[in-house]
Design a protein around this motif. Structure first.
Motif, PDB file in Angstrom:
ATOM      1  N   MET A  16       1.032  -1.303  -0.066  1.00 24.28           N
ATOM      2  CA  MET A  16      -0.207  -0.025   0.362  1.00 24.28           C
ATOM      3  C   MET A  16       0.996   1.236   0.302  1.00 24.28           C
ATOM      4  O   MET A  16       0.731   1.832  -0.743  1.00 24.28           O
ATOM      5  CB  MET A  16      -1.427   0.431   1.047  1.00 24.28           C
ATOM      6  N   ALA A  17       1.933   1.252   0.660  1.00 22.78           N
ATOM      7  CA  ALA A  17       2.914   2.478   0.793  1.00 22.78           C
ATOM      8  C   ALA A  17       3.132   2.887  -0.681  1.00 22.78           C
ATOM      9  O   ALA A  17       3.669   4.466  -1.098  1.00 22.78           O
ATOM     10  CB  ALA A  17       4.142   2.188   1.794  1.00 22.78           C
ATOM     11  N   ILE A  18       3.714   1.464  -1.432  1.00 24.69           N
ATOM     12  CA  ILE A  18       3.714   1.996  -2.392  1.00 24.69           C
ATOM     13  C   ILE A  18       2.841   2.593  -3.909  1.00 24.69           C
ATOM     14  O   ILE A  18       2.733   3.806  -4.625  1.00 24.69           O
ATOM     15  CB  ILE A  18       4.415   0.602  -3.555  1.00 24.69           C
ATOM     16  N   ILE A  19       1.349   1.491  -3.308  1.00 21.88           N
ATOM     17  CA  ILE A  19       0.156   2.019  -4.463  1.00 21.88           C
ATOM     18  C   ILE A  19      -0.108   3.723  -3.973  1.00 21.88           C
ATOM     19  O   ILE A  19      -0.231   4.026  -5.325  1.00 21.88           O
ATOM     20  CB  ILE A  19      -0.638   0.866  -4.306  1.00 21.88           C
ATOM     21  N   ASN A  20       0.410   4.148  -2.776  1.00 24.13           N
ATOM     22  CA  ASN A  20      -0.538   5.533  -2.600  1.00 24.13           C
ATOM     23  C   ASN A  20       0.535   6.084  -2.731  1.00 24.13           C
ATOM     24  O   ASN A  20      -0.097   7.638  -1.869  1.00 24.13           O
ATOM     25  CB  ASN A  20      -1.082   5.202  -1.401  1.00 24.13           C
ATOM     26  N   ALA A  21       1.561   6.049  -2.770  1.00 25.24           N
ATOM     27  CA  ALA A  21       2.597   6.660  -3.132  1.00 25.24           C
ATOM     28  C   ALA A  21       3.030   8.268  -4.568  1.00 25.24           C
ATOM     29  O   ALA A  21       2.307   7.776  -5.630  1.00 25.24           O
ATOM     30  CB  ALA A  21       3.831   6.194  -3.445  1.00 25.24           C
ATOM     31  N   PRO A  22       2.743   9.008  -4.641  1.00 27.52           N
ATOM     32  CA  PRO A  22       2.491  10.051  -5.797  1.00 27.52           C
ATOM     33  C   PRO A  22       3.192  10.008  -6.854  1.00 27.52           C
ATOM     34  O   PRO A  22       2.375   9.706  -7.716  1.00 27.52           O
ATOM     35  CB  PRO A  22       2.866  11.124  -4.708  1.00 27.52           C
ATOM     36  N   ALA A  23       4.301   9.449  -6.971  1.00 28.53           N
ATOM     37  CA  ALA A  23       5.240   9.182  -7.930  1.00 28.53           C
ATOM     38  C   ALA A  23       4.563   7.972  -8.906  1.00 28.53           C
ATOM     39  O   ALA A  23       4.559   7.372  -9.930  1.00 28.53           O
ATOM     40  CB  ALA A  23       6.665   8.789  -7.586  1.00 28.53           C
ATOM     41  N   THR A  24       3.674   6.710  -7.800  1.00 28.79           N
ATOM     42  CA  THR A  24       3.409   5.719  -8.616  1.00 28.79           C
ATOM     43  C   THR A  24       1.847   6.744  -9.298  1.00 28.79           C
ATOM     44  O   THR A  24       2.192   5.663 -10.399  1.00 28.79           O
ATOM     45  CB  THR A  24       2.915   4.759  -7.474  1.00 28.79           C
ATOM     46  N   LEU A  25       1.350   6.985  -8.043  1.00 30.79           N
ATOM     47  CA  LEU A  25       0.027   7.793  -9.706  1.00 30.79           C
ATOM     48  C   LEU A  25       0.755   8.141 -10.955  1.00 30.79           C
ATOM     49  O   LEU A  25       0.148   8.208 -11.684  1.00 30.79           O
ATOM     50  CB  LEU A  25      -0.546   8.822  -9.083  1.00 30.79           C
ATOM     51  N   TYR A  26       1.597   9.116 -10.319  1.00 28.58           N
ATOM     52  CA  TYR A  26       2.197   9.675 -11.922  1.00 28.58           C
ATOM     53  C   TYR A  26       2.774   8.663 -13.029  1.00 28.58           C
ATOM     54  O   TYR A  26       2.542   8.896 -14.490  1.00 28.58           O
ATOM     55  CB  TYR A  26       3.840  10.747 -11.628  1.00 28.58           C
ATOM     56  N   PHE A  27       3.208   8.044 -12.662  1.00 26.92           N
ATOM     57  CA  PHE A  27       4.005   6.570 -13.837  1.00 26.92           C
ATOM     58  C   PHE A  27       2.612   5.598 -13.592  1.00 26.92           C
ATOM     59  O   PHE A  27       2.417   5.444 -15.816  1.00 26.92           O
ATOM     60  CB  PHE A  27       4.567   5.919 -12.578  1.00 26.92           C
ATOM     61  N   CYS A  28       1.326   6.010 -13.520  1.00 29.14           N
ATOM     62  CA  CYS A  28       0.246   5.258 -13.578  1.00 29.14           C
ATOM     63  C   CYS A  28      -0.162   6.184 -14.851  1.00 29.14           C
ATOM     64  O   CYS A  28      -0.872   4.848 -16.045  1.00 29.14           O
ATOM     65  CB  CYS A  28      -0.601   4.792 -12.318  1.00 29.14           C
ATOM     66  N   ILE A  29      -0.989   6.981 -14.590  1.00 26.20           N
ATOM     67  CA  ILE A  29      -1.106   8.316 -15.951  1.00 26.20           C
ATOM     68  C   ILE A  29      -0.058   7.921 -16.836  1.00 26.20           C
ATOM     69  O   ILE A  29      -1.338   8.001 -17.991  1.00 26.20           O
ATOM     70  CB  ILE A  29      -1.441   9.289 -14.493  1.00 26.20           C
ATOM     71  N   PHE A  30       0.917   8.435 -16.702  1.00 30.90           N
ATOM     72  CA  PHE A  30       1.587   8.595 -18.237  1.00 30.90           C
ATOM     73  C   PHE A  30       1.487   6.880 -18.971  1.00 30.90           C
ATOM     74  O   PHE A  30       1.056   6.924 -19.871  1.00 30.90           O
ATOM     75  CB  PHE A  30       3.669   8.081 -17.303  1.00 30.90           C
ATOM     76  N   TYR A  31       1.791   5.500 -18.594  1.00 27.43           N
ATOM     77  CA  TYR A  31       1.630   4.370 -19.035  1.00 27.43           C
ATOM     78  C   TYR A  31       0.002   3.511 -19.629  1.00 27.43           C
ATOM     79  O   TYR A  31       0.164   3.502 -20.188  1.00 27.43           O
ATOM     80  CB  TYR A  31       1.934   3.534 -17.869  1.00 27.43           C
ATOM     81  N   MET A  32      -0.964   4.852 -18.948  1.00 31.39           N
ATOM     82  CA  MET A  32      -1.952   4.212 -20.077  1.00 31.39           C
ATOM     83  C   MET A  32      -2.350   5.350 -20.948  1.00 31.39           C
ATOM     84  O   MET A  32      -3.396   5.090 -21.888  1.00 31.39           O
ATOM     85  CB  MET A  32      -2.665   4.319 -18.586  1.00 31.39           C
ATOM     86  N   ILE A  33      -2.348   6.771 -20.711  1.00 28.24           N
ATOM     87  CA  ILE A  33      -1.722   7.637 -21.657  1.00 28.24           C
ATOM     88  C   ILE A  33      -1.405   6.999 -22.730  1.00 28.24           C
ATOM     89  O   ILE A  33      -1.388   6.255 -24.194  1.00 28.24           O
ATOM     90  CB  ILE A  33      -1.697   8.799 -21.395  1.00 28.24           C
ATOM     91  N   LEU A  34       0.148   5.887 -23.039  1.00 26.82           N
ATOM     92  CA  LEU A  34       1.344   5.506 -23.730  1.00 26.82           C
ATOM     93  C   LEU A  34       0.386   4.969 -24.590  1.00 26.82           C
ATOM     94  O   LEU A  34       0.384   3.797 -25.347  1.00 26.82           O
ATOM     95  CB  LEU A  34       2.155   5.367 -22.933  1.00 26.82           C
ATOM     96  N   ALA A  35      -0.481   3.386 -23.344  1.00 28.00           N
ATOM     97  CA  ALA A  35      -1.095   2.253 -24.038  1.00 28.00           C
ATOM     98  C   ALA A  35      -2.367   2.946 -24.332  1.00 28.00           C
ATOM     99  O   ALA A  35      -2.546   2.391 -25.403  1.00 28.00           O
ATOM    100  CB  ALA A  35      -0.809   1.673 -22.707  1.00 28.00           C
ATOM    101  N   LEU A  36      -2.952   3.793 -24.524  1.00 31.07           N
ATOM    102  CA  LEU A  36      -4.162   4.639 -25.322  1.00 31.07           C
ATOM    103  C   LEU A  36      -3.511   5.208 -26.734  1.00 31.07           C
ATOM    104  O   LEU A  36      -4.390   4.467 -27.709  1.00 31.07           O
ATOM    105  CB  LEU A  36      -4.439   5.851 -24.803  1.00 31.07           C
ATOM    106  N   VAL A  37      -2.170   5.648 -26.642  1.00 32.88           N
ATOM    107  CA  VAL A  37      -1.277   6.250 -27.947  1.00 32.88           C
ATOM    108  C   VAL A  37      -1.779   4.987 -28.991  1.00 32.88           C
ATOM    109  O   VAL A  37      -1.336   4.953 -30.207  1.00 32.88           O
ATOM    110  CB  VAL A  37      -0.547   6.876 -27.763  1.00 32.88           C
ATOM    111  N   MET A  38      -0.781   3.700 -27.873  1.00 30.36           N
ATOM    112  CA  MET A  38       0.231   2.571 -28.872  1.00 30.36           C
ATOM    113  C   MET A  38      -1.202   1.730 -29.692  1.00 30.36           C
ATOM    114  O   MET A  38      -0.811   1.100 -29.969  1.00 30.36           O
ATOM    115  CB  MET A  38       1.328   2.271 -28.141  1.00 30.36           C
TER     116      MET A  38
END
Length: 383
Positions: A226-248
């Motif tokens: 949960m510490a990793i899941i709730n970290a702000p950096a994790t959220l930023y990475f998830c948003i970035f990767y979801m956008i990358l996946a959508l674009v590709m």
């Protein structure tokens, strides 16, 4: 050996039912070609799809249901209960297999359309090898089109008892071993043989990773992270990767859009390797799991909303709904072939199929309630 896993809390997790219902509806829609309605499913907006969700939840649910039993009543009892479930899955697969091929064969003969036999990979049943083809079907080697998920589920559940025993004692080591098997299978080309040629569409050596990942999450892996899941950096990475996946993913669907990207970038994600569970596909699903854990907790009030009831009930009766959905996907495909295939026809077929799957789920739920004994009437008080 010491138990190091954290058992899930007792009580039903409606998130599992909800998302398993989503997976069943999406699998039905995705199995109907040339259907505009399947654009609402997740496969069009990222690397993973409903099959990944189905396998993950299957592993999560198997641990949720059988882990406590294995600890309280021993390995043998837990293993036999898992084996009983495997037998139920196998019987369901055989019934679906027979009904499916009979329906397709009847349609091919009735409408003089032999091409549908080849389209659904049933050519072996029309020649001298019919008996051998049926035998290989019972051995899970021969699979008509769209009948790949259930054999994968059977194999993963059949091999799960020793995995669960180890997972309860060494969850992180088991997860690492699963990752190692996945990577080795991708590197050395391990897969199970198909019939009459080829290999399994869902490579069990690779797709076991999602099943074991579900088990690991259920037995404390998610809570300990949960510490990793709730970290702000994790959220930023998830948003970035979801956008990358959508674009590709959109780049693969629209060639003119895909041509805008460098070949090395486009080629790194396309074509999407589903058979061997590509790393970018698995990572995409992990990102989805992280976002769900972060924003949809187990006690989220929205899970009780009436609008979600059909999905939840379909998830609770997942096996029956899945089997009905696979059969109805063929019916829907045939209906669109025989009709104009108009937008109205696509929407009608999609909604009618989902409605029928939902009716089956509600009926089974009602039927199970009728099997339970009525509560005894309270004893009358003597004044």
């Amino acid at each position: 050996m010491k138990i190091n896993a954290t058992l899930p809390e007792k009580g039903r997790d409606l998130r599992l039912d909800l998302f398993r219902g989503v997976a069943n509806w999406a699998i039905y829609l995705d199995h109907i070609p040339d259907n505009v309605v399947n654009w609402i499913t997740t496969r069009n907006y990222g690397f993973s799809d409903a099959a990944d969700l189905f396998v993950f939840i299957s592993g999560y649910t198997a641990s949720f249901v059988y882990a406590r039993m294995m600890l309280e009543r021993g390995f043998i009892v837990g293993a036999t209960r898992l084996t009983k479930r495997v037998w139920q899955l196998y019987v369901a697969h055989v019934f679906l297999f027979v009904i499916y091929i009979v329906a397709i064969g009847y349609v091919a003969l009735r409408y003089s359309d032999p091409e549908i036999i080849s389209e659904f990979n049933l050519a072996g049943l029309a020649g001298d090898q019919a008996i051998e083809t049926l035998r290989q079907g019972l051995l899970l080697k021969f699979k008509p089109v769209n009948l790949d998920v259930l054999p994968l589920y059977i194999v993963l559940m059949g091999l799960f008892p020793p995995v669960l025993w180890i997972m309860l004692r060494q969850p992180n080591l088991t997860m690492l071993a699963s990752i190692a098997l996945w990577l080795a299978a991708r590197q050395f080309g391990w897969n199970l043989p198909g019939y009459p040629a080829g290999v399994w569409y869902f490579n069990p050596y690779c797709w076991q990773l999602l099943f074991v990942f579900g088990s690991w999450c259920a037995l404390g892996g998610a809570r300990k992270s949960m510490a990793i899941i709730n970290a702000p950096a994790t959220l930023y990475f998830c948003i970035f990767y979801m956008i990358l996946a959508l674009v590709m993913t959109m780049a693969a669907k629209f060639p003119d859009f895909g041509a805008l990207f460098p070949s090395w970038l486009y080629g790194a994600f396309n074509p999407n390797d589903k058979t061997n569970l590509a790393p970018y596909r698995f990572l995409h699903f992990v990102v989805i799991v992280i976002l769900v854990i972060r924003f949809v907790p187990k006690d989220w009030p929205g899970l009780e909303w009436k609008v979600f009831d059909p999905l939840v009930v379909c998830g609770q009766q997942s096996l029956a709904v899945f089997c009905v959905g696979v059969f109805l996907s063929f019916v829907g495909h045939f209906e669109l072939m025989m009709s104009s295939g108009s937008l109205f026809a696509q929407i009608f077929v999609s909604l009618t199929g989902i409605a029928m799957m939902t009716c089956v789920a509600y009926y089974i739920s009602w039927s199970k309630r009728q099997d339970k004994p009525l509560p005894k009437p309270a004893a009358a008080k003597i004044s």
